[in-house]
Write an enzyme that holds these catalytic residues in place. Structure first.
Site, PDB file in Angstrom:
ATOM      1  N   HIS A  72       0.851  -1.202   0.000  1.00  0.00           N
ATOM      2  CA  HIS A  72       0.000   0.000   0.000  1.00  0.00           C
ATOM      3  C   HIS A  72       0.879   1.241   0.000  1.00  0.00           C
ATOM      4  CE1 HIS A  72      -3.727  -2.137   1.194  1.00  0.00           C
ATOM      5  NE2 HIS A  72      -2.867  -2.970   1.711  1.00  0.00           N
ATOM      6  N   TYR A 200      -9.406   4.736   7.821  1.00  0.00           N
ATOM      7  CA  TYR A 200      -9.760   5.092   9.199  1.00  0.00           C
ATOM      8  C   TYR A 200     -10.897   6.107   9.153  1.00  0.00           C
ATOM      9  CZ  TYR A 200      -5.143   3.176  10.520  1.00  0.00           C
ATOM     10  OH  TYR A 200      -4.055   2.365  10.727  1.00  0.00           O
ATOM     11  N   PRO A 292      -4.121  -0.107  18.916  1.00  0.00           N
ATOM     12  CA  PRO A 292      -3.904  -0.570  17.536  1.00  0.00           C
ATOM     13  C   PRO A 292      -3.966   0.543  16.486  1.00  0.00           C
ATOM     14  CG  PRO A 292      -6.065  -1.254  18.335  1.00  0.00           C
ATOM     15  CD  PRO A 292      -5.350  -0.669  19.503  1.00  0.00           C
ATOM     16  N   LYS A 296       1.221  -0.207  15.204  1.00  0.00           N
ATOM     17  CA  LYS A 296       2.646  -0.221  15.541  1.00  0.00           C
ATOM     18  C   LYS A 296       3.093  -1.419  16.386  1.00  0.00           C
ATOM     19  CE  LYS A 296       3.779   3.453  13.358  1.00  0.00           C
ATOM     20  NZ  LYS A 296       4.146   3.122  11.977  1.00  0.00           N
ATOM     21  N   TYR A 384       3.705   7.113  10.080  1.00  0.00           N
ATOM     22  CA  TYR A 384       2.877   5.954   9.731  1.00  0.00           C
ATOM     23  C   TYR A 384       3.733   4.909   9.005  1.00  0.00           C
ATOM     24  CZ  TYR A 384      -1.294   3.259   8.798  1.00  0.00           C
ATOM     25  OH  TYR A 384      -2.229   2.247   8.786  1.00  0.00           O
TER      26      TYR A 384
END
Ligand code: APR
Ligand code: PHB
Length: 390
Positions: A72, A200, A292, A296, A384
């Site tokens: 991704h 998200y 979560p 990580k 990220y």
């Protein structure tokens, strides 16, 4: 029994450490309290940073991961029914990440251990690290009704948050930092095609996340109250609630189906310092837990193992202990970076029970800022994607 490194816990941290040490000619024994079936049945995380992928590949665990993992460029955030904003890791930091289930990694690790005839002792009970600051470190345990003693040079505590290793560090030495969040995540797996991106969602009804394991296996989460039980969430209610938290154009494309797994996990941040006491070294969830949000947890377990295996290689190969001496400090720097990021992302995306109108507007203001500032986006993308190893 004697080995160089006694490893407590056969999760990703313990098994990966054993694999990397073996390749460096360092002998280890893994003591796991559960059965292999139990460990393989756990549904856990699923996002690997580029740095984690590199470590797994270097350990010879890349074949299936590269075949079945899905790369991704980034992840999407949607809120207040608005169009998505994309955390573009590829654009800003030139790194992609991979969705590949921890369950698969665990399978790959067991398969590699079998191929080399590793000493992996499952269903070992009453495991206890002993004399960790003395001259004869060892681990005692029971297996098949008999008591055993495993002598070693070092003990790696890779036994997760509920493990025993951390407990041998005296209270006068151990410092614990903890934050418990007032909600949980209800997660399901369903054999349906996933959304194209990890997405998200921040919504007045609560947080939601669309993730995946493979082209026919979706992973979805919704924020729930800590009082909720699985029985409160039949599939029908889950799908309705999930769709309600996404903008219409996304909700319409969510393919529903029966859940094949469903569980509720509370969210917490936790760090234990130091990560070393004498000849005991903690790695993974034994030393830290992150919520979560940001995915990580597994990546930190892998970076701890990277640092610890490098330090042990230097000890045995070059007779230098400076990396072992710096292990706790080095690992904790990266841990705190991820702990801070996960805490920040959790705050940005969830509804807190005590949130007033002010906090809600401030949260929306921050999301607006993120959507409009390339500087802010680059910072989020960098974290990220995962910070580089030292
Ligand atoms: N003796 C022996 N083994 C133990 C003991 C004990 N007293 N206590 C726990 N264990 C085992 C557990 O059964 C488990 O298999 O230690 C293992 C720890 O594995 P994980 O909990 O998976 O932790 P870790 O290897 O650090 O991996 C971290 O797991 O929870 C996720 O988000 C987290 O993805 C991250 C990853
Ligand atoms: C998951 O796929 O399980 C997942 C993905 C991203 C997260 C958390 C969990 O932030």
């Amino acid at each position: 029994m004697r080995t160089q490194v006694a490893i407590i816990g056969g999760g990703p941290a313990g098994m990966l450490l054993s694999e990397i040490l073996h390749q460096a000619g360092i002998d280890s024994v893994v003591l796991e309290q559960r059965s292999r079936e139990y460990v393989l049945g756990r549904i856990r995380a699923g996002v690997l940073e580029q740095g984690s992928v590199d470590v797994l590949r270097a350990a010879g665990l890349g074949a299936r991961m590269d075949r079945e993992g899905h790369p991704h460029d980034g992840a999407a955030i949607v809120w207040a029914g608005r169009s998505t904003f994309f955390i573009d890791c590829w654009k800003y930091v030139g790194r992609r990440f991979l969705t590949y289930g921890q369950t698969n990694i665990q399978e790959d690790l067991f398969a590699a251990a079998d191929r080399r005839g590793a000493q992996l002792l499952c269903e070992a009970t009453d495991v206890m690290p002993m004399d960790v600051t003395g001259a004869r470190p060892h681990v005692t345990f029971k297996r098949n009704g008999a008591s055993h003693r495993l002598d070693c040079d070092f003990i790696a505590g890779c036994d997760g948050y509920h493990g025993v290793s951390r407990s041998v560090i005296p209270a006068s030495v151990l410092r614990v930092f903890e934050k418990v969040y007032p909600f949980g995540w209800l997660g399901i797996l369903s054999e349906t095609p996933p959304q194209p991106h990890l997405t998200y969602a921040n919504h007045p009804r609560g947080f939601a996340l669309a993730s995946m394991r493979n082209p026919m296996l979706s992973r979805y989460y919704v924020q729930v109250s800590l009082a909720d039980r699985i029985e409160d969430w039949p599939d029908e209610r889950f799908w309705t609630e999930l769709k309600a938290r996404y903008p219409d154009d996304i909700a319409r494309t969510i393919v529903t189906g029966p859940s094949v797994e469903k569980s509720i996990a509370p969210l917490r941040s936790f760090v234990a310092e130091p990560m070393r006491h004498g000849r005991l070294f903690l790695a993974g969830d034994a030393a830290h837990i992150v919520p979560p949000t940001g995915a990580k947890g597994l990546n930190l377990a892998i970076s701890d193992v990277f640092y610890l295996s490098r330090a042990l290689r230097a000890h045995y190969g070059e007779r230098r202990d400076d990396l072992l001496d710096r292990y706790s400090e080095t690992a904790l720097r990266r841990v705190w970076g991820a702990v801070r990021f996960s805490w920040w992302l959790t705050n940005l995306l969830h509804r807190f029970p005590d949130m007033g109108d002010f906090e809600q507007r401030a949260q929306e203001g921050e999301l607006d800022y993120l959507a409009s500032s390339v500087h802010a986006q680059a910072s989020v993308a960098e974290q990220y994607a995962g910070m580089p190893f030292e």
